[in-house]
Scaffold this motif. Structure first.
Motif, PDB file in Angstrom:
ATOM      1  N   ALA A 122       0.817  -1.211   0.000  1.00 32.48           N
ATOM      2  CA  ALA A 122       0.000   0.000   0.000  1.00 32.48           C
ATOM      3  C   ALA A 122       0.850   1.260   0.000  1.00 32.48           C
ATOM      4  O   ALA A 122       0.416   2.319  -0.473  1.00 32.48           O
ATOM      5  N   GLY A 123       2.088   1.158   0.511  1.00 34.81           N
ATOM      6  CA  GLY A 123       2.975   2.325   0.544  1.00 34.81           C
ATOM      7  C   GLY A 123       3.333   2.838  -0.832  1.00 34.81           C
ATOM      8  O   GLY A 123       3.052   3.996  -1.161  1.00 34.81           O
ATOM      9  N   PRO A 124       3.963   2.004  -1.696  1.00 37.57           N
ATOM     10  CA  PRO A 124       4.279   2.497  -3.035  1.00 37.57           C
ATOM     11  C   PRO A 124       3.044   2.841  -3.851  1.00 37.57           C
ATOM     12  O   PRO A 124       3.086   3.737  -4.697  1.00 37.57           O
ATOM     13  N   ALA A 125       1.924   2.132  -3.609  1.00 35.71           N
ATOM     14  CA  ALA A 125       0.694   2.483  -4.327  1.00 35.71           C
ATOM     15  C   ALA A 125       0.241   3.896  -3.953  1.00 35.71           C
ATOM     16  O   ALA A 125      -0.162   4.688  -4.816  1.00 35.71           O
ATOM     17  N   ALA A 126       0.320   4.216  -2.664  1.00 30.16           N
ATOM     18  CA  ALA A 126      -0.066   5.565  -2.222  1.00 30.16           C
ATOM     19  C   ALA A 126       0.919   6.609  -2.730  1.00 30.16           C
ATOM     20  O   ALA A 126       0.532   7.718  -3.111  1.00 30.16           O
ATOM     21  N   ALA A 127       2.221   6.262  -2.757  1.00 30.28           N
ATOM     22  CA  ALA A 127       3.221   7.195  -3.268  1.00 30.28           C
ATOM     23  C   ALA A 127       3.023   7.460  -4.751  1.00 30.28           C
ATOM     24  O   ALA A 127       3.270   8.561  -5.238  1.00 30.28           O
ATOM     25  N   TRP A 128       2.572   6.455  -5.487  1.00 28.57           N
ATOM     26  CA  TRP A 128       2.276   6.610  -6.913  1.00 28.57           C
ATOM     27  C   TRP A 128       1.034   7.473  -7.126  1.00 28.57           C
ATOM     28  O   TRP A 128       0.990   8.307  -8.023  1.00 28.57           O
ATOM     29  N   ALA A 129       0.029   7.287  -6.269  1.00 28.19           N
ATOM     30  CA  ALA A 129      -1.225   8.026  -6.429  1.00 28.19           C
ATOM     31  C   ALA A 129      -1.093   9.486  -5.985  1.00 28.19           C
ATOM     32  O   ALA A 129      -1.667  10.378  -6.608  1.00 28.19           O
ATOM     33  N   PHE A 130      -0.340   9.734  -4.916  1.00 21.65           N
ATOM     34  CA  PHE A 130      -0.172  11.082  -4.369  1.00 21.65           C
ATOM     35  C   PHE A 130       1.321  11.386  -4.224  1.00 21.65           C
ATOM     36  O   PHE A 130       1.858  11.395  -3.116  1.00 21.65           O
ATOM     37  N   PRO A 131       2.004  11.649  -5.332  1.00 26.56           N
ATOM     38  CA  PRO A 131       3.464  11.804  -5.281  1.00 26.56           C
ATOM     39  C   PRO A 131       3.903  13.214  -4.927  1.00 26.56           C
ATOM     40  O   PRO A 131       3.111  14.160  -4.937  1.00 26.56           O
ATOM     41  N   VAL A 132       5.174  13.334  -4.612  1.00 23.97           N
ATOM     42  CA  VAL A 132       5.824  14.642  -4.658  1.00 23.97           C
ATOM     43  C   VAL A 132       5.940  14.996  -6.144  1.00 23.97           C
ATOM     44  O   VAL A 132       6.549  14.246  -6.902  1.00 23.97           O
ATOM     45  N   PRO A 133       5.331  16.076  -6.601  1.00 24.51           N
ATOM     46  CA  PRO A 133       5.341  16.353  -8.037  1.00 24.51           C
ATOM     47  C   PRO A 133       6.743  16.565  -8.589  1.00 24.51           C
ATOM     48  O   PRO A 133       7.579  17.219  -7.956  1.00 24.51           O
ATOM     49  N   VAL A 134       6.992  15.991  -9.745  1.00 25.02           N
ATOM     50  CA  VAL A 134       8.249  16.150 -10.468  1.00 25.02           C
ATOM     51  C   VAL A 134       7.938  16.976 -11.712  1.00 25.02           C
ATOM     52  O   VAL A 134       7.230  16.525 -12.604  1.00 25.02           O
ATOM     53  N   PHE A 135       8.455  18.187 -11.774  1.00 21.23           N
ATOM     54  CA  PHE A 135       8.116  19.098 -12.860  1.00 21.23           C
ATOM     55  C   PHE A 135       8.932  18.784 -14.108  1.00 21.23           C
ATOM     56  O   PHE A 135      10.130  18.518 -14.021  1.00 21.23           O
ATOM     57  N   PRO A 136       8.264  18.779 -15.266  1.00 16.90           N
ATOM     58  CA  PRO A 136       8.989  18.494 -16.510  1.00 16.90           C
ATOM     59  C   PRO A 136      10.046  19.549 -16.788  1.00 16.90           C
ATOM     60  O   PRO A 136       9.859  20.736 -16.487  1.00 16.90           O
ATOM     61  N   GLU A 137      11.157  19.111 -17.340  1.00 13.47           N
ATOM     62  CA  GLU A 137      12.244  20.030 -17.679  1.00 13.47           C
ATOM     63  C   GLU A 137      11.784  20.980 -18.778  1.00 13.47           C
ATOM     64  O   GLU A 137      11.304  20.538 -19.818  1.00 13.47           O
ATOM     65  N   PRO A 138      11.883  22.299 -18.589  1.00  7.33           N
ATOM     66  CA  PRO A 138      11.520  23.230 -19.664  1.00  7.33           C
ATOM     67  C   PRO A 138      12.349  22.957 -20.916  1.00  7.33           C
ATOM     68  O   PRO A 138      13.549  22.673 -20.830  1.00  7.33           O
ATOM     69  N   SER A 139      11.719  23.037 -22.084  1.00  9.37           N
ATOM     70  CA  SER A 139      12.382  22.640 -23.325  1.00  9.37           C
ATOM     71  C   SER A 139      13.054  23.788 -24.065  1.00  9.37           C
ATOM     72  O   SER A 139      13.785  23.556 -25.030  1.00  9.37           O
ATOM     73  N   GLY A 140      12.814  25.035 -23.637  1.00  8.82           N
ATOM     74  CA  GLY A 140      13.415  26.173 -24.321  1.00  8.82           C
ATOM     75  C   GLY A 140      14.890  26.337 -23.988  1.00  8.82           C
ATOM     76  O   GLY A 140      15.429  25.681 -23.096  1.00  8.82           O
ATOM     77  N   HIS A 141      15.557  27.250 -24.714  1.00  8.01           N
ATOM     78  CA  HIS A 141      16.992  27.427 -24.503  1.00  8.01           C
ATOM     79  C   HIS A 141      17.327  28.401 -23.380  1.00  8.01           C
ATOM     80  O   HIS A 141      18.492  28.560 -23.027  1.00  8.01           O
ATOM     81  N   PHE A 142      16.312  29.053 -22.787  1.00  4.75           N
ATOM     82  CA  PHE A 142      16.551  29.931 -21.643  1.00  4.75           C
ATOM     83  C   PHE A 142      16.403  29.156 -20.332  1.00  4.75           C
ATOM     84  O   PHE A 142      15.536  28.284 -20.206  1.00  4.75           O
ATOM     85  N   ALA A 143      17.242  29.481 -19.357  1.00  2.17           N
ATOM     86  CA  ALA A 143      16.961  29.087 -17.978  1.00  2.17           C
ATOM     87  C   ALA A 143      15.808  29.957 -17.484  1.00  2.17           C
ATOM     88  O   ALA A 143      15.415  30.932 -18.135  1.00  2.17           O
ATOM     89  N   VAL A 144      15.256  29.607 -16.334  1.00  2.00           N
ATOM     90  CA  VAL A 144      14.066  30.313 -15.841  1.00  2.00           C
ATOM     91  C   VAL A 144      14.343  30.895 -14.461  1.00  2.00           C
ATOM     92  O   VAL A 144      14.822  30.203 -13.555  1.00  2.00           O
ATOM     93  N   GLY A 145      14.026  32.175 -14.317  1.00  6.45           N
ATOM     94  CA  GLY A 145      14.077  32.834 -13.022  1.00  6.45           C
ATOM     95  C   GLY A 145      12.670  33.160 -12.565  1.00  6.45           C
ATOM     96  O   GLY A 145      11.722  33.164 -13.361  1.00  6.45           O
ATOM     97  N   THR A 146      12.507  33.426 -11.294  1.00 10.03           N
ATOM     98  CA  THR A 146      11.187  33.787 -10.779  1.00 10.03           C
ATOM     99  C   THR A 146      11.338  34.770  -9.625  1.00 10.03           C
ATOM    100  O   THR A 146      12.374  34.804  -8.947  1.00 10.03           O
ATOM    101  N   ARG A 147      10.329  35.559  -9.419  1.00  4.65           N
ATOM    102  CA  ARG A 147      10.273  36.467  -8.278  1.00  4.65           C
ATOM    103  C   ARG A 147       8.819  36.766  -7.973  1.00  4.65           C
ATOM    104  O   ARG A 147       7.932  36.586  -8.818  1.00  4.65           O
TER     105      ARG A 147
END
Length: 496
Positions: A122-147
């Motif tokens: 049940a542990g890995p099943a729950a981890a699969w259903a409610f994960p720590v989100p892994v954000f897709p790598e941005p595909s553009g040639h710029f790095a990204v800043g935020t504020r």
């Protein structure tokens, strides 16, 4: 598949196994727990060393996890191992004491072993259903800043607290093309400027949608790909601007994957928190403002309230555009001075925010284009406008919502520019935000596109439209959009 993502507990980079959404330490504890259960079924010579090794791995992993912070998904693993541990260790202790070892009959031990394995699974099943989100790598040639910044409109009263004479205040998060940061640079916390703010917002969102907060406790642990206050990308050019309004009760970060992808391709994205509407807005003075939006239960009254909310959001979008112009001119201090092309601006939004973006464009001709992410227009008196529109929707029929398509079609026909409605197969309402990254992959909830494919399709279609309307890049935008779903083109004068 493996990917390195930051973990919020200690700020260091921790490898996450994305198929199971478990860290190596959690996998060690899982492996030790399984081995403890299975040791009973091994040949006699193998049982003692396997039991000792498995017990040591499990206990040490559990101790380290307790210090770092145990996710609720690991509790069934710990419970299953705790049940198995006495039965696995007892024969070893009896043998060491010189006492006769006894083993239960296999038909008596089998139900207990199966129960322990069921708990541990049940542990890995729950981890699969409610994960720590892994954000897709941005595909553009710029790095990204935020504020993150906070602006108050001196000309508009806050209608939610009019008796106190408050002025309307909005919190805005900017994602922008940035210079490359060192590999060990701290990545931005998801949902907030700090882990505390992220937990505050996560808990508020869970309450808003009626979920126990612990189910999504992995969400505020996540970090994204952007770096706070990273230096703006060099070159001296100006970047087109995309303003974003979230769904009803939504927050400025709800489309972070989408915003980072656009920023990596040379756009500045400015996403808004709408106080007293967003589930939780943390102000710079530390105050937290929670939503006051609630359904009345009467369709006419609810539509009236929605129209009022849409109008406030549209005014917020216009105000933020004004502030961005002041930032670009240097009237507001900031690293983006001279880098914002406020002559090329799109109003965008999800759900309620998408309808507000349409309304903002009708009222404010400074907006050059609109992207409506599955949003119903609530403007009670829409009139003609000049901007092209891209409406991205799930598959909608008269059975699912008899009002949506007629209303959306009516608004699109009011545009004097060519507009597009793109129906994305397999999409659901939550497909158009970050939800698929951390909610259970149930098609009726998040669609059937998959966690990362949802993000890719929505961002790619948005970029195709923005590149055509804001950058006027040559190419077949109709063909590009058609690659992502069923496209309907609304040409000026009602032609198709």
């Amino acid at each position: 598949m493996r990917r390195r993502v930051p973990r919020a507990e200690d700020g260091r980079v921790t490898e996450i196994i994305t198929g199971l959404h478990m860290s190596p330490l959690e996998l060690l504890a899982l492996s030790g727990a399984v081995a403890l259960v299975l040791a009973r079924w091994l040949p006699a010579a193998a049982r003692p060393p396997v039991t000792i090794a498995a017990g040591a791995v499990f206990v040490l992993s559990a101790i380290v996890l307790s210090v770092a912070g145990i996710r609720w998904q690991m509790l069934p693993v710990l419970a299953g191992a705790a049940l198995a541990l006495p039965f696995a260790v007892s024969p070893l202790l009896r043998r060491r004491a010189g006492r006769e070892t006894r083993r239960a009959r296999w038909w008596l031990a089998l139900p207990g072993s199966l129960a322990c394995v069921g708990l541990i699974s049940a542990g890995p099943a729950a981890a699969w259903a409610f994960p720590v989100p892994v954000f897709p790598e941005p595909s553009g040639h710029f790095a990204v800043g935020t504020r993150v910044t906070q602006w108050t409109d001196p000309h508009r009263p806050e209608t939610a607290t009019a008796e106190r004479g408050d002025r309307r205040t909005v919190v805005v998060q900017l994602w922008y093309p940035a210079q490359r940061s060192p590999a060990d640079a701290q990545r931005a916390q998801y949902l907030g400027r700090t882990e505390r703010e992220a937990h505050t917002v996560s808990d508020a969102l869970a309450r808003y949608i009626g979920l126990p907060g612990f189910l999504v406790d992995g969400v505020p642990r996540a970090h994204t790909h952007a770096v706070f206050d990273a230096p703006v990308a060099g070159g001296g050019g100006r970047f087109p601007v995309v303003l974003f309004s979230p769904g009803l009760g939504g927050v400025r970060t709800q489309n972070t994957a989408w915003a980072e992808e656009l920023a990596s391709h040379g756009y500045v994205v400015a996403a808004l928190d709408h106080p007293y509407d967003s589930a939780a807005v943390v102000l710079t003075d530390g105050r937290t403002i929670t939503t006051r939006i609630a359904a009345a239960g009467d369709p006419d009254e609810d539509e009236k309230r929605s129209a009022e909310t849409s109008a406030i959001r549209a005014a917020d979008l216009s105000f933020v555009l004004t502030q961005l112009g002041r930032l670009d001119r240097g009237e507001i201090a900031g690293s983006l001075t001279g880098r914002l092309d406020t002559g090329r601006v799109a109003a965008t939004g999800h759900s309620m925010g998408g309808g507000a973006a349409l309304q903002a464009a009708r009222q404010d001709r400074r907006f050059d284009a609109v992207i409506d992410l599955d949003g119903y227009p609530h403007d009670p008196a829409p009139s003609s406008f000049d901007q092209p529109v891209l409406a991205l929707t799930q598959a909608i029929t008269e059975d699912t919502d008899p009002r949506y398509l007629p209303r959306l079609g009516k608004v699109l026909k009011l545009s004097t520019a060519t507009s597009y409605r793109l129906t994305i197969p397999g999409a659901a309402h939550i497909t158009f935000m970050d939800g698929p990254l951390y909610l259970p992959p149930v098609p009726s909830l998040v669609g059937s596109l998959g966690r990362t494919e949802s993000q890719r399709v929505v961002a790619a279609a948005s970029l195709a439209f923005l590149d055509s309307t804001l950058r006027h890049q040559p190419g077949d935008v109709t063909g590009a959009l058609s690659a992502y779903g069923d496209l309907s083109v609304q040409r000026p004068g009602g032609g198709r």
